[in-house]
Design a protein around this motif. Structure first.
Motif, PDB file in Angstrom:
ATOM      1  N   TYR A  35       0.855  -1.320   0.026  1.00  0.00           N
ATOM      2  CA  TYR A  35       0.118  -0.004  -0.055  1.00  0.00           C
ATOM      3  C   TYR A  35       0.857   1.305   0.117  1.00  0.00           C
ATOM      4  CZ  TYR A  35      -3.090   3.537   2.198  1.00  0.00           C
ATOM      5  OH  TYR A  35      -3.969   4.604   2.581  1.00  0.00           O
ATOM      6  N   LEU A  99     -11.786  -1.102  -1.669  1.00  0.00           N
ATOM      7  CA  LEU A  99     -11.527  -1.170  -3.070  1.00  0.00           C
ATOM      8  C   LEU A  99     -12.599  -0.120  -3.592  1.00  0.00           C
ATOM      9  CD1 LEU A  99     -10.773  -2.397  -5.781  1.00  0.00           C
ATOM     10  CD2 LEU A  99     -12.527  -4.283  -5.251  1.00  0.00           C
ATOM     11  N   VAL A 100     -13.657   0.036  -2.925  1.00  0.00           N
ATOM     12  CA  VAL A 100     -14.816   1.052  -3.481  1.00  0.00           C
ATOM     13  C   VAL A 100     -14.895   2.197  -2.615  1.00  0.00           C
ATOM     14  CG1 VAL A 100     -16.084  -1.044  -4.073  1.00  0.00           C
ATOM     15  CG2 VAL A 100     -16.600  -0.144  -2.171  1.00  0.00           C
ATOM     16  N   LEU A 107     -12.058   5.135   3.541  1.00  0.00           N
ATOM     17  CA  LEU A 107     -10.693   4.340   3.213  1.00  0.00           C
ATOM     18  C   LEU A 107      -9.851   4.120   4.623  1.00  0.00           C
ATOM     19  CD1 LEU A 107      -8.463   2.986   1.654  1.00  0.00           C
ATOM     20  CD2 LEU A 107      -7.739   5.226   1.382  1.00  0.00           C
ATOM     21  N   TRP A 169      -4.245   3.183  -7.778  1.00  0.00           N
ATOM     22  CA  TRP A 169      -4.268   2.599  -6.250  1.00  0.00           C
ATOM     23  C   TRP A 169      -5.249   1.544  -6.012  1.00  0.00           C
ATOM     24  CZ3 TRP A 169      -8.277   3.357  -2.776  1.00  0.00           C
ATOM     25  CH2 TRP A 169      -9.077   4.374  -3.277  1.00  0.00           C
ATOM     26  N   ARG A 170      -6.401   1.360  -6.790  1.00  0.00           N
ATOM     27  CA  ARG A 170      -7.586   0.461  -6.098  1.00  0.00           C
ATOM     28  C   ARG A 170      -7.072  -0.984  -6.580  1.00  0.00           C
ATOM     29  NH1 ARG A 170     -12.372   3.452  -4.803  1.00  0.00           N
ATOM     30  NH2 ARG A 170     -12.267   5.373  -5.564  1.00  0.00           N
ATOM     31  N   SER A 171      -5.998  -1.093  -7.508  1.00  0.00           N
ATOM     32  CA  SER A 171      -5.773  -2.586  -7.518  1.00  0.00           C
ATOM     33  C   SER A 171      -5.190  -3.049  -6.368  1.00  0.00           C
ATOM     34  CB  SER A 171      -4.902  -2.497  -8.964  1.00  0.00           C
ATOM     35  OG  SER A 171      -3.844  -1.692  -8.817  1.00  0.00           O
ATOM     36  N   PHE A 173      -6.002  -3.191  -3.600  1.00  0.00           N
ATOM     37  CA  PHE A 173      -6.817  -3.775  -2.528  1.00  0.00           C
ATOM     38  C   PHE A 173      -7.483  -5.159  -3.134  1.00  0.00           C
ATOM     39  CE2 PHE A 173      -6.721   0.591  -0.979  1.00  0.00           C
ATOM     40  CZ  PHE A 173      -6.279   0.178   0.385  1.00  0.00           C
TER      41      PHE A 173
END
Length: 414
Positions: A35, A99-100, A107, A169-171, A173
């Motif tokens: 992260y 992720l969402v 977050l 960045w979501r990838s 998670f």
């Protein structure tokens, strides 16, 4: 009460316990390391201050540290397997929420819950080892866990940097969700239960009494503070290094991920060296040299306040400190839990809490100081000094728990 097993054949082999233990331990550091390359991008993505993004890491540490105090005792009372599955379920749900996440507050919540879910890994992995093995066998497993553990955090920043560049960045998670589901599968299909569940142990008053006992136990606290001053520094450094290396030194997220291989690579190589040395001498004989490396790394970190910053100026002391951690971890992990059989889960939880809690405390103090470089230069050496002083206390009564194991010699053939 430990599950019945043959006196000669444990429920699971050293190799299986090492591999499962490494997976359980690794989920926490990997979730942190994969992260960190995204932290500077999150400032832009959510339009918030760096302090707000740092808080997502602080809350992760907080959830991780505090939940360990619950995870270990629950596993003593209800069994290791169901608690691993339940906490990994929390971790997976939190990964999906992250992720969402539409805003930084969501977050933050998700990262806190991820820390809660990942906390069971550290506490229960050590309890599994304590359930089945003692002495040099335990130290060998702790060392092998350390070797495998080094691979995850070594690769995670690089993977995180690559994911950030390719998919955003979501990838990261998505990868965390997959890891959580994988550990649930391992717990269901590969892990055997090592304790007999005893619901009568779900007693808050008795649990509080156990923790008070541990905090007043000189042997436990001495060994735990050695581990906290050493291993806790890794968690504290994780709050400092992204902003030092990317904001002050000027690395890109991908370069930062590759650069962190220096820390994990030195830890991995040193763990291999420790495994070689443990075949020839007691793991306990490696602690003092390890603390020497930690002192040397501390002095190098202290020098960050002098002269211009560069990648090597920052990372060489970090790498040397990591060498020291590899040397002290097998013996001190074994020594800390040696006096505690029935309370193995609670003792492992408190040990993990003190380690992670020390990193959280130092990271929070660093945030209050404002200047990240100055914070790291002053606070990390303080942690190294704490480890050394605690070891001197331990050495004044080194046999409180059990005789320090001798080197394991090959059995004579005949």
């Amino acid at each position: 009460m430990t599950a019945p097993a043959s006196s000669t054949t444990p429920l699971m082999s050293e190799r299986r316990v090492s591999l499962i233990g490494a997976l359980l331990v690794a989920i926490g550091p990997v979730s942190m390391a994969i992260y960190t390359p995204a932290m500077t991008e999150l400032v832009q993505a959510f339009g918030v201050s760096p302090s707000s993004v740092k808080m997502t890491l602080t809350l992760y540490f907080g959830g991780f540290a505090l939940a360990q105090l619950v995870a270990g005792p629950l596993s003593d009372a209800l069994g290791r397997r169901p608690i691993i599955i339940a906490f990994m379920g929390i971790y997976c749900a939190a990964s999906l929420l992250a992720l969402v996440a539409p805003d930084i507050e969501t977050l933050m919540t998700a990262r806190f819950l991820q820390g809660v879910g990942a906390s069971a890994g550290v506490a229960i992995s050590r309890a599994l080892v304590r359930d089945l093995f003692k002495g040099e066998e335990s130290s060998r497993i702790m060392n092998l866990i350390g070797i495998i553990l080094a691979l995850g955090p070594a690769l995670a920043p690089s993977i995180g940097g690559a994911l950030l560049g390719l998919f955003g960045w979501r990838s990261t998670f998505v990868v965390m969700l997959a890891m959580g589901l994988g550990i649930i599968s391992v717990a269901i299909f590969a892990l055997r239960e090592t304790v007999t569940p005893d619901r009568s142990r779900l007693n808050i008053r008795k649990l509080a009494g156990t923790y008070v006992m541990l905090l007043g136990h000189r042997h436990f606290m001495a060994t735990a503070l050695v581990m906290s001053g050493a291993l806790g520094a890794l968690y504290a450094q994780a709050t400092f290094l992204p902003f030092i290396l990317m904001d002050r030194v000027g690395l890109s997220p991908a370069q930062f991920g590759l650069g962190m291989l220096m820390q994990s690579g030195f830890f991995f190589a040193s763990s291999l060296a420790v495994r070689y040395l443990m075949a020839r001498t007691s793991a306990y004989n490696l602690v003092a040299p390890g603390l020497g490396f930690i002192l040397l790394g501390s002095l190098g970190t202290l020098s960050l306040t002098l002269g211009a910053l560069s990648f090597l100026h920052v990372m060489i002391p970090v790498a040397i400190y990591a060498v020291g951690i590899a040397f002290i971890m097998p013996a001190m992990s074994t020594a800390a839990l040696a006096p505690f059989g029935r309370e193995a889960g609670a003792a492992a939880s408190m040990l993990g809490f003190l380690q992670m809690g020390s990193g959280l405390l130092i990271g929070s103090l660093g945030a209050l100081m404002g200047d990240t470089v100055q914070a790291m230069a002053l606070l990390i050496p303080l942690m190294g000094l704490t480890a050394c002083i605690a070891y001197l206390v331990y050495r004044s009564h080194p046999h409180l728990a059990e005789p320090e194991p001798r080197a394991v010699m090959p059995a004579p053939r005949g």
